[in-house]
Design an enzyme around this catalytic site. Structure first.
Site, PDB file in Angstrom:
ATOM      1  N   GLU A 217       0.821  -1.216   0.000  1.00 48.32           N
ATOM      2  CA  GLU A 217       0.000   0.000   0.000  1.00 48.32           C
ATOM      3  C   GLU A 217       0.857   1.269   0.000  1.00 48.32           C
ATOM      4  O   GLU A 217       0.384   2.346   0.348  1.00 48.32           O
ATOM      5  CB  GLU A 217      -0.938  -0.004   1.204  1.00 48.32           C
ATOM      6  CG  GLU A 217      -1.948  -1.140   1.136  1.00 48.32           C
ATOM      7  CD  GLU A 217      -3.055  -1.035   2.160  1.00 48.32           C
ATOM      8  OE1 GLU A 217      -2.959  -0.173   3.059  1.00 48.32           O
ATOM      9  OE2 GLU A 217      -4.001  -1.806   2.065  1.00 48.32           O
ATOM     10  N   LYS A 350     -15.458  -2.006   2.597  1.00 48.95           N
ATOM     11  CA  LYS A 350     -14.717  -2.304   1.378  1.00 48.95           C
ATOM     12  C   LYS A 350     -15.731  -2.844   0.364  1.00 48.95           C
ATOM     13  O   LYS A 350     -16.281  -3.936   0.566  1.00 48.95           O
ATOM     14  CB  LYS A 350     -13.665  -3.389   1.661  1.00 48.95           C
ATOM     15  CG  LYS A 350     -12.488  -2.943   2.526  1.00 48.95           C
ATOM     16  CD  LYS A 350     -11.678  -4.171   2.940  1.00 48.95           C
ATOM     17  CE  LYS A 350     -10.311  -3.816   3.496  1.00 48.95           C
ATOM     18  NZ  LYS A 350      -9.662  -5.015   4.131  1.00 48.95           N
TER      19      LYS A 350
HETATM   20  P1  PGA Z   1      -6.269  -6.020   2.392  1.00 47.23           P
HETATM   21  O1  PGA Z   1      -5.785  -5.006   3.501  1.00 47.23           O
HETATM   22  O2  PGA Z   1      -6.813  -5.247   1.264  1.00 47.23           O
HETATM   23  O3  PGA Z   1      -5.031  -6.794   2.059  1.00 47.23           O
HETATM   24  O4  PGA Z   1      -7.313  -6.887   3.040  1.00 47.23           O
HETATM   25  C1  PGA Z   1      -6.474  -3.845   3.858  1.00 47.23           C
HETATM   26  C2  PGA Z   1      -6.927  -3.940   5.284  1.00 47.23           C
HETATM   27  O5  PGA Z   1      -6.772  -4.976   5.938  1.00 47.23           O
HETATM   28  O6  PGA Z   1      -7.502  -2.988   5.811  1.00 47.23           O
HETATM   29 ZN    ZN Z   2      -7.871  -4.282   7.818  1.00 51.42          ZN
END
Ligand code: PGA
Ligand code: ZN
Length: 447
Positions: A217, A350
């Protein structure tokens, strides 16, 4: 496919694109009868929760099994024809049709990656047909509508130091983030976190660690022999940047504890070569909250340890937001269960955990109605798309997390928020630090 009116879906095409980790993902373009176009590329996680909608992957040798040609076949063969002719400005209708065609609760049959691609591209095309940006269309659909009050720009959480699945296990915990609680505007907020990142890089370098390593990220990373050191280095970065710790910038931590813990409450810390039970693990986190300006802790325990989460709420200080990511998996039933059990006070949202825009929107509404905070979030495998920023603004989420201040798939979202702040001027306001307190609801922050 003959469109009956300007906002009817006339064509749906899809192809295989790459996400920010170089893995295949689904890209989709929806065109409407009147010529409006929506285009979306689907993100994908690394620390994927067990309760997320399920993305479809090809398996086999191509791209080590990560290919998405089968999801694209399902999209062009089934999902596209099923939504043809539907009014793209009616997101609920389009998304209900997609769910119906897939027929499985977790969208595993056609693939949640295929379903989300059509959902997003249709939503964007619908907004274009209305002549408005997506955030505005979403805000207008809010109870109360877009006309009420100033538009709320989300308080950012920016990834500074990474471990876990985002950085080859440099430490066990996944992300240490900076939160610009003292910012006066979104632009000021970004400036603060960018300063923290630069200063933290310099701190690592002084310790002989390379700041050149960039995690999934965009965060810094370096192997450390103890997890607390990762929190400490970011706090040092805040001070080295000349910022007041806890006043200008505070800290958030995504433990992503499902990655190293069990539902029974055993936490195996590989970088420290030790195992803690739940009580010791929570006591340790409570100690961090005393020593560092932590305003948010995410996924503190395993995703299926509901009773442990209720315990965490009691043990961890009230000023600290307890945020569920894998715990809730952007699933409305799990959010309801969390509300009943009083297991957290904020929900990570998400869209690809949910599978459709409508499902994600339901989660936001359900959380906000119950006074829980909402944090719209990117994935570790993300794309150059910017719609996530529009979701955070349109839904008045109050908080957003998209990774670091570098790597274009991250800055695409920050830059979209800068654009919105620039365009809206005094009609927009940055969410304040009140969003983190367990005693404060997002609705209180709105006034
Ligand atoms: P991921 O991480 O997209 O790899 O799940 C983001 C998070 O855990 O907030
Ligand atoms: Zn997370």
């Amino acid at each position: 496919m003959k469109a009956r009116h300007a906002s009817a879906i006339a064509s749906v095409v899809a192809w295989e694109a790459l996400d920010s980790r170089g893995r295949p993902t689904v890209a989709c373009r929806v065109q409407l009868g009147g010529g409006a176009v929506g285009r979306a590329i689907v993100p994908s996680g690394a620390s994927t929760g067990a309760h997320e909608a399920v993305e479809r992957r090809d398996g086999g040798e191509r791209y080590d099994g990560w290919g998405v040609r089968s999801a694209i076949s399902a999209l062009t063969g089934e999902l596209g024809p099923a939504v043809a002719g539907l009014d793209a400005t009616d997101r609920a209708l389009v998304d209900a049709r997609l769910e119906e065609v897939d027929g499985t609760p977790d969208l595993a049959r056609t693939g949640a990656n295929a379903v989300l691609a059509v959902s997003l591209a249709s939503g964007l095309a619908g907004a274009q047909a209305l002549g408005r940006p997506l955030w505005h269309v979403l805000a207008a659909a809010e109870p109360g509508g877009a006309a009420t009050g100033r538009t709320l720009l989300p308080m950012p959480m920016a990834n500074i130091f990474s471990g876990g699945a985002h950085a080859a296990g440099a430490v066990d915990i996944q992300d240490v983030l900076a939160v610009p609680v003292g910012a006066e505007s979104f632009a000021h907020a970004l400036e603060i976190v960018a300063r923290v990142r630069a200063a933290t890089a310099a701190v690592l370098q002084r310790r002989g660690l390379s700041p050149a390593l960039v995690a999934d990220e965009g965060g810094l990373s370096a192997p450390m022999s103890d997890n607390e050191a990762a929190v400490g280095v970011v706090c040092e970065g805040i001070e080295a940047a000349g910022l007041r710790s806890g006043v200008d910038a505070a800290v958030a931590v995504d433990l992503a504890a499902s990655q190293f813990g069990t539902a029974e409450g055993r936490y195996h810390l590989r970088c420290e070569d030790r195992e803690l039970d739940r009580a010791d693990w929570l006591a340790r986190l409570a100690g961090w909250c005393e020593r560092y300006p932590i305003v948010s802790l995410e996924d503190v325990l395993h995703e299926d340890d509901w009773s442990g989460w209720a315990e965490a709420v009691k043990v961890l200080p009230d000023h600290c937001q307890l945020l569920g990511d894998d715990l809730f998996a952007t699933h409305v039933e799990r959010v309801r269960e969390g509300i009943d059990r009083r297991s957290a006070n904020a929900v990570l949202v998400k869209p690809n955990q949910a599978g459709t825009l409508t499902r994600a929107e339901h989660v936001v509404r359900e959380a906000q109605r119950a006074g829980l905070g909402t944090v719209v979030s990117a994935r570790s495998g993300d794309t150059e798309d910017t719609w996530l920023a529009d979701l955070a603004v349109g839904w008045r989420a109050g908080q957003i997390k998209v990774g670091s201040t570098m790597r274009s798939e991250r800055t695409a979202k920050w830059n979209r928020l800068l654009e919105l702040e620039h365009d809206l001027g005094r009609k927009a306001a940055l969410a304040g630090p009140e969003v983190f307190g367990r005693s404060t609801s997002v609705s209180e922050v709105r006034t």
